[in-house]
Motif scaffolding. Structure first.
Motif, PDB file in Angstrom:
ATOM      1  N   PRO A  93       8.152 -70.280 -13.923  1.00  0.00           N
ATOM      2  CA  PRO A  93       9.068 -69.139 -13.955  1.00  0.00           C
ATOM      3  C   PRO A  93       8.498 -68.023 -14.841  1.00  0.00           C
ATOM      4  N   ALA A  94       8.458 -66.812 -14.310  1.00  0.00           N
ATOM      5  CA  ALA A  94       7.906 -65.667 -15.036  1.00  0.00           C
ATOM      6  C   ALA A  94       8.977 -65.007 -15.900  1.00  0.00           C
ATOM      7  N   ASN A  95       8.551 -64.501 -17.051  1.00  0.00           N
ATOM      8  CA  ASN A  95       9.475 -63.696 -17.849  1.00  0.00           C
ATOM      9  C   ASN A  95       9.230 -62.219 -17.555  1.00  0.00           C
ATOM     10  N   ASP A  96       9.924 -61.344 -18.260  1.00  0.00           N
ATOM     11  CA  ASP A  96       9.847 -59.920 -17.928  1.00  0.00           C
ATOM     12  C   ASP A  96       8.569 -59.236 -18.398  1.00  0.00           C
ATOM     13  N   ARG A  97       7.674 -59.955 -19.049  1.00  0.00           N
ATOM     14  CA  ARG A  97       6.362 -59.393 -19.424  1.00  0.00           C
ATOM     15  C   ARG A  97       5.415 -59.323 -18.232  1.00  0.00           C
ATOM     16  N   VAL A  98       5.698 -60.094 -17.183  1.00  0.00           N
ATOM     17  CA  VAL A  98       4.803 -60.145 -16.015  1.00  0.00           C
ATOM     18  C   VAL A  98       5.113 -58.974 -15.090  1.00  0.00           C
ATOM     19  N   PRO A  99       4.129 -58.086 -14.852  1.00  0.00           N
ATOM     20  CA  PRO A  99       4.358 -56.985 -13.922  1.00  0.00           C
ATOM     21  C   PRO A  99       4.688 -57.511 -12.520  1.00  0.00           C
ATOM     22  N   ALA A 100       5.650 -56.883 -11.857  1.00  0.00           N
ATOM     23  CA  ALA A 100       6.045 -57.307 -10.509  1.00  0.00           C
ATOM     24  C   ALA A 100       4.866 -57.294  -9.541  1.00  0.00           C
ATOM     25  N   ALA A 101       3.878 -56.448  -9.780  1.00  0.00           N
ATOM     26  CA  ALA A 101       2.711 -56.375  -8.890  1.00  0.00           C
ATOM     27  C   ALA A 101       1.882 -57.659  -8.896  1.00  0.00           C
ATOM     28  N   MET A 102       2.085 -58.533  -9.874  1.00  0.00           N
ATOM     29  CA  MET A 102       1.359 -59.807  -9.900  1.00  0.00           C
ATOM     30  C   MET A 102       1.810 -60.729  -8.765  1.00  0.00           C
ATOM     31  N   ASN A 103       3.083 -60.627  -8.391  1.00  0.00           N
ATOM     32  CA  ASN A 103       3.633 -61.469  -7.333  1.00  0.00           C
ATOM     33  C   ASN A 103       4.746 -60.682  -6.638  1.00  0.00           C
ATOM     34  N   PRO A 104       4.373 -59.670  -5.832  1.00  0.00           N
ATOM     35  CA  PRO A 104       5.379 -58.776  -5.249  1.00  0.00           C
ATOM     36  C   PRO A 104       6.448 -59.466  -4.407  1.00  0.00           C
ATOM     37  N   SER A 105       6.104 -60.560  -3.726  1.00  0.00           N
ATOM     38  CA  SER A 105       7.096 -61.214  -2.863  1.00  0.00           C
ATOM     39  C   SER A 105       8.036 -62.136  -3.639  1.00  0.00           C
ATOM     40  N   ASP A 106       7.648 -62.560  -4.849  1.00  0.00           N
ATOM     41  CA  ASP A 106       8.512 -63.398  -5.681  1.00  0.00           C
ATOM     42  C   ASP A 106       8.186 -63.160  -7.153  1.00  0.00           C
TER      43      ASP A 106
END
Length: 194
Positions: A93-106
């Motif tokens: 599970p990703a926290n909010d530090r991970v840019p959405a562009a790392m996994n755009p579909s999820d």
């Protein structure tokens, strides 16, 4: 772009201006700062439904990008201590530090990995965690030599490395954490015994 020395590659990646490629224990990586992950999708002509991997020199750095209960963190750390550095990608599970562009579909999950390769870990120790994937055009086999990558990706800074450490050519095993435990998404170099 031409092959470049270690210092030039590190400085350019940290600055966020360029993609880079360097050897790892599995296949060479195509890498960018996480906040510039879109550069990888453009260069590879990669579909946005294929996530990237967050790679770092030490697992402790990657824990800063995930969220879980104390018990989950204990389980994840136990697996990491057993298999990392190595050819294992943990999807957590990703926290909010991970840019959405790392996994755009999820954007709620992120794959994390620490390569078992000295040069890769030296680069990552100086750049911080990077968005990574295999160095190839989408749908094509992974390129295994730095010279082949330099010829294919003219916009990428490629490490001028004659590494003694050979890549296996086999991708990492990808294991996703679920409410039922680990689910193997791709069987690769490591046979996960959770």
């Amino acid at each position: 772009m031409p092959q470049v020395e270690f210092k030039t590659l590190v400085t350019s990646v940290r600055g966020g201006t360029h993609l880079a490629s360097f050897p790892t224990d599995t296949v060479p990586a195509l890498a960018a700062r996480p906040d510039r992950a879109e550069l990888i999708y453009v260069a590879k002509q990669r579909s946005l439904d294929k996530p990237l991997i967050l790679m770092a020199s030490e697992i402790e750095e990657l824990w800063n990008y995930v969220k879980g209960s104390d018990r989950e963190l204990e389980i994840w750390n136990s697996i990491a201590q057993k298999y990392l550095p190595g050819a294992l990608t943990l999807v957590l599970p990703a926290n909010d530090r991970v840019p959405a562009a790392m996994n755009p579909s999820d954007p709620t999950t992120i794959g994390v990995r620490v390569p078992n390769h000295t040069i890769a870990r030296q680069i990552l120790a100086q750049t911080g965690a990077l968005a990574t994937t295999s160095a190839n055009r989408s749908g094509q086999p992974a390129l295994l030599s730095m010279s082949a990558i330099a010829a294919e990706f003219l916009e990428v800074l490629v490490l001028d490395a004659q590494s003694e450490e050979m890549a296996s050519g086999t991708p990492s095993t990808v294991a996703k954490w679920t409410s039922e435990g680990w689910k193997i998404l791709r069987q690769g170099a490591i046979d996960l015994q959770a």
